[in-house]
Write a protein that holds these residues in place. Structure first.
Motif, PDB file in Angstrom:
ATOM      1  N   MET A 227       0.834  -1.207   0.000  1.00 36.36           N
ATOM      2  CA  MET A 227       0.000   0.000   0.000  1.00 36.36           C
ATOM      3  C   MET A 227       0.863   1.250   0.000  1.00 36.36           C
ATOM      4  N   LYS A 228       1.928   1.228   0.787  1.00 35.39           N
ATOM      5  CA  LYS A 228       2.815   2.391   0.863  1.00 35.39           C
ATOM      6  C   LYS A 228       3.508   2.639  -0.470  1.00 35.39           C
ATOM      7  N   GLN A 229       4.065   1.567  -1.060  1.00 36.52           N
ATOM      8  CA  GLN A 229       4.761   1.716  -2.340  1.00 36.52           C
ATOM      9  C   GLN A 229       3.813   2.156  -3.451  1.00 36.52           C
ATOM     10  N   ALA A 230       2.604   1.584  -3.457  1.00 31.07           N
ATOM     11  CA  ALA A 230       1.619   1.945  -4.485  1.00 31.07           C
ATOM     12  C   ALA A 230       1.194   3.400  -4.336  1.00 31.07           C
ATOM     13  N   ALA A 231       1.059   3.865  -3.087  1.00 31.79           N
ATOM     14  CA  ALA A 231       0.686   5.258  -2.849  1.00 31.79           C
ATOM     15  C   ALA A 231       1.769   6.210  -3.351  1.00 31.79           C
ATOM     16  N   ILE A 232       3.027   5.852  -3.117  1.00 32.27           N
ATOM     17  CA  ILE A 232       4.143   6.686  -3.581  1.00 32.27           C
ATOM     18  C   ILE A 232       4.182   6.726  -5.106  1.00 32.27           C
ATOM     19  N   ILE A 233       3.996   5.568  -5.735  1.00 31.07           N
ATOM     20  CA  ILE A 233       3.991   5.498  -7.206  1.00 31.07           C
ATOM     21  C   ILE A 233       2.857   6.334  -7.778  1.00 31.07           C
ATOM     22  N   SER A 234       1.682   6.229  -7.168  1.00 30.99           N
ATOM     23  CA  SER A 234       0.525   7.003  -7.623  1.00 30.99           C
ATOM     24  C   SER A 234       0.813   8.502  -7.541  1.00 30.99           C
ATOM     25  N   TRP A 235       1.425   8.923  -6.444  1.00 32.16           N
ATOM     26  CA  TRP A 235       1.763  10.345  -6.260  1.00 32.16           C
ATOM     27  C   TRP A 235       2.784  10.792  -7.305  1.00 32.16           C
ATOM     28  N   LYS A 236       3.798   9.962  -7.557  1.00 29.91           N
ATOM     29  CA  LYS A 236       4.827  10.316  -8.544  1.00 29.91           C
ATOM     30  C   LYS A 236       4.252  10.458  -9.947  1.00 29.91           C
ATOM     31  N   LEU A 237       3.253   9.607 -10.248  1.00 26.45           N
ATOM     32  CA  LEU A 237       2.645   9.637 -11.577  1.00 26.45           C
ATOM     33  C   LEU A 237       1.547  10.692 -11.692  1.00 26.45           C
ATOM     34  N   GLY A 238       1.268  11.386 -10.611  1.00 24.07           N
ATOM     35  CA  GLY A 238       0.259  12.442 -10.621  1.00 24.07           C
ATOM     36  C   GLY A 238      -1.171  11.939 -10.729  1.00 24.07           C
ATOM     37  N   GLU A 240      -4.904  10.645  -9.309  1.00 19.64           N
ATOM     38  CA  GLU A 240      -5.806  11.037  -8.227  1.00 19.64           C
ATOM     39  C   GLU A 240      -6.077   9.885  -7.265  1.00 19.64           C
ATOM     40  N   ALA A 241      -5.860   8.666  -7.738  1.00 22.83           N
ATOM     41  CA  ALA A 241      -6.104   7.494  -6.890  1.00 22.83           C
ATOM     42  C   ALA A 241      -5.138   6.385  -7.268  1.00 22.83           C
ATOM     43  N   VAL A 242      -4.899   5.498  -6.324  1.00 23.03           N
ATOM     44  CA  VAL A 242      -4.052   4.327  -6.584  1.00 23.03           C
ATOM     45  C   VAL A 242      -4.845   3.336  -7.416  1.00 23.03           C
ATOM     46  N   ASP A 243      -4.335   2.993  -8.595  1.00 20.25           N
ATOM     47  CA  ASP A 243      -5.040   2.055  -9.460  1.00 20.25           C
ATOM     48  C   ASP A 243      -4.237   0.754  -9.586  1.00 20.25           C
ATOM     49  N   GLU A 244      -4.723  -0.171 -10.413  1.00 19.24           N
ATOM     50  CA  GLU A 244      -4.086  -1.476 -10.545  1.00 19.24           C
ATOM     51  C   GLU A 244      -2.674  -1.379 -11.124  1.00 19.24           C
ATOM     52  N   GLU A 245      -2.442  -0.396 -12.000  1.00 12.57           N
ATOM     53  CA  GLU A 245      -1.103  -0.202 -12.556  1.00 12.57           C
ATOM     54  C   GLU A 245      -0.107   0.111 -11.444  1.00 12.57           C
ATOM     55  N   CYS A 246      -0.505   0.968 -10.512  1.00 14.05           N
ATOM     56  CA  CYS A 246       0.367   1.331  -9.386  1.00 14.05           C
ATOM     57  C   CYS A 246       0.668   0.112  -8.521  1.00 14.05           C
ATOM     58  N   VAL A 247      -0.343  -0.723  -8.311  1.00 19.44           N
ATOM     59  CA  VAL A 247      -0.165  -1.920  -7.479  1.00 19.44           C
ATOM     60  C   VAL A 247       0.795  -2.891  -8.150  1.00 19.44           C
ATOM     61  N   GLU A 248       0.649  -3.081  -9.459  1.00 24.89           N
ATOM     62  CA  GLU A 248       1.546  -3.989 -10.179  1.00 24.89           C
ATOM     63  C   GLU A 248       2.989  -3.505 -10.110  1.00 24.89           C
ATOM     64  N   MET A 249       3.186  -2.207 -10.251  1.00 25.55           N
ATOM     65  CA  MET A 249       4.534  -1.642 -10.167  1.00 25.55           C
ATOM     66  C   MET A 249       5.096  -1.809  -8.751  1.00 25.55           C
ATOM     67  N   ALA A 250       4.233  -1.632  -7.757  1.00 32.43           N
ATOM     68  CA  ALA A 250       4.648  -1.791  -6.356  1.00 32.43           C
ATOM     69  C   ALA A 250       5.027  -3.232  -6.052  1.00 32.43           C
ATOM     70  N   LYS A 251       4.302  -4.173  -6.638  1.00 33.48           N
ATOM     71  CA  LYS A 251       4.587  -5.591  -6.411  1.00 33.48           C
ATOM     72  C   LYS A 251       5.970  -5.957  -6.927  1.00 33.48           C
ATOM     73  N   GLU A 252       6.352  -5.415  -8.063  1.00 28.32           N
ATOM     74  CA  GLU A 252       7.652  -5.728  -8.639  1.00 28.32           C
ATOM     75  C   GLU A 252       8.787  -5.311  -7.705  1.00 28.32           C
ATOM     76  N   LYS A 253       8.640  -4.125  -7.111  1.00 26.75           N
ATOM     77  CA  LYS A 253       9.666  -3.614  -6.215  1.00 26.75           C
ATOM     78  C   LYS A 253       9.499  -4.178  -4.808  1.00 26.75           C
ATOM     79  N   GLY A 254       8.245  -4.313  -4.379  1.00 24.91           N
ATOM     80  CA  GLY A 254       7.953  -4.660  -2.989  1.00 24.91           C
ATOM     81  C   GLY A 254       8.351  -6.061  -2.590  1.00 24.91           C
ATOM     82  N   LYS A 255       8.272  -7.002  -3.512  1.00 21.37           N
ATOM     83  CA  LYS A 255       8.591  -8.390  -3.164  1.00 21.37           C
ATOM     84  C   LYS A 255      10.032  -8.542  -2.702  1.00 21.37           C
TER      85      LYS A 255
END
Length: 344
Positions: A227-238, A240-255
């Motif tokens: 959740m933290k990584q996805a929130a940061i990615i969402s903010w960086k990409l500008g 308005e909300a955390v979507d599935e793309e942000c979660v997938e990107m977070a999973k790659e780094k988060g694991k």
């Protein structure tokens, strides 16, 4: 955006699904509020089941007692633990060149209220350290008159008490509080609560993907990290909300980050066994043991239990020409091996 609510050490104002455990711990600590010795306690359960959060939450309610918290993943030796006790009670680090016995006695000299020692991740301390520490702390009144000390142990080893001698158990004899794994629905409620506290907007599909991933890994800490990584990615990409793309990107780094945190709790021998499990073509414990050098089979079994408690593997008993232990990998080999390699 309050990203700190996703951190492991964040203590929320409301603890979900742990009311029974909090009530028992509060009851055990109640005597300390009235100037008496608290009831010794051991909190048992798999990783990420709320043990540390509950203990810290209840201890923070104490007004008339002092406590020192020690994480035994960071402080594994008797000296490190005694120095932590001294620092926690006296407010400064002990001077150089002072004997360990002197450090211990001086730590308690100005103590004017009941004392509780918390040893978190106790099963990560070096052999014999916890027993020696508890014997010293629980008998501190024999060194400094008037000390009223007790202890709380936190462990992922459900059979941890079996390690102790009759001498220790005669003065320790703790109340055992069990923390069961969270169900998927409980995981959903806890993550939803943190999402609200964070003021981060998660799209429903993205949030459900995080819940499913967390339940699959059976580790709440992983979900909070996602959740933290996805929130940061969402903010960086500008966005308005955390979507599935942000979660997938977070999973790659988060694991990899998640695996590194678990592997950091291992010593070199334990990493060697983990590496053997994730590179070997064998599945039976006895066969994997044949590929590990320089340890007894009992030590190998002890390491297997630790890896299982950390949820890096599963160990199951199967009937194959007789009963045998089979080691099951919980994650992809390339992910675990990459995390080990990056920590070198």
């Amino acid at each position: 955006m309050r990203l700190e609510v996703f951190d492991e050490d964040f203590i929320p104002e409301r603890i979900l699904f742990r009311e029974q455990q909090m009530d028992r711990l509060a009851t055990n600590l109640a005597p300390a509020e009235f100037g008496s010795r608290a009831t010794n306690t051991i909190c048992l359960g798999s990783p990420a089941t709320g043990k540390t959060t509950v203990v810290k939450y209840v201890l923070n309610q104490l007004q008339n007692a002092k406590y020192v918290y020690v994480n035994c993943q960071a402080s594994r030796t008797k000296q490190q633990i005694f120095f932590k006790i001294f620092e926690g009670l006296r407010g400064f680090y002990p001077p150089r060149g002072v004997s360990l016995q002197k450090v211990f006695s001086e730590a308690f000299k100005k103590l004017d209220s009941p004392f509780v020692l918390v040893l978190d991740d106790a099963n990560f301390a070096e052999d014999g350290v916890i027993e020696e520490t508890l014997l010293a702390v629980l008998k501190a009144h024999e060194v400094v008159e008037g000390v009223k000390s007790s202890a709380i142990l936190i462990s992922t080893d459900l059979k941890y008490l079996a390690r102790f001698s009759s001498e220790l158990l005669s003065v320790f004899h703790p109340d055992e509080i069990y923390f069961p794994p969270y169900s998927e629905e409980e995981i959903r409620e806890i993550l939803l609560d943190r999402a609200k506290l964070s003021y981060v907007n998660f799209k429903e599909e993205a949030f459900e993907e995080i819940v499913e991933e967390t339940a699959n890994y059976a580790d709440l800490r992983y979900g909070l990290s996602l959740m933290k990584q996805a929130a940061i990615i969402s903010w960086k990409l500008g966005k308005e909300a955390v979507d599935e793309e942000c979660v997938e990107m977070a999973k790659e780094k988060g694991k990899i980050v998640f695996f590194k945190k678990m592997i950091l709790a291992l010593n070199e021998k334990e990493k060697e066994v983990l590496r053997a499990i994730y590179t070997s073509n064998y599945k039976r414990a006895a066969e994997i043991f044949s590929e590990v050098k320089g340890m007894s089979y009992s030590k190998f079994n002890e390491i297997l239990r630790k890896l299982e408690y950390l949820r890096l593997i599963d160990v199951v008993t199967k009937y194959e020409r007789g009963l045998s232990s089979v080691v099951v990998r919980r994650f992809k080999a390339e992910e675990i091996l990459k995390a080990i390699e990056e920590l070198k």
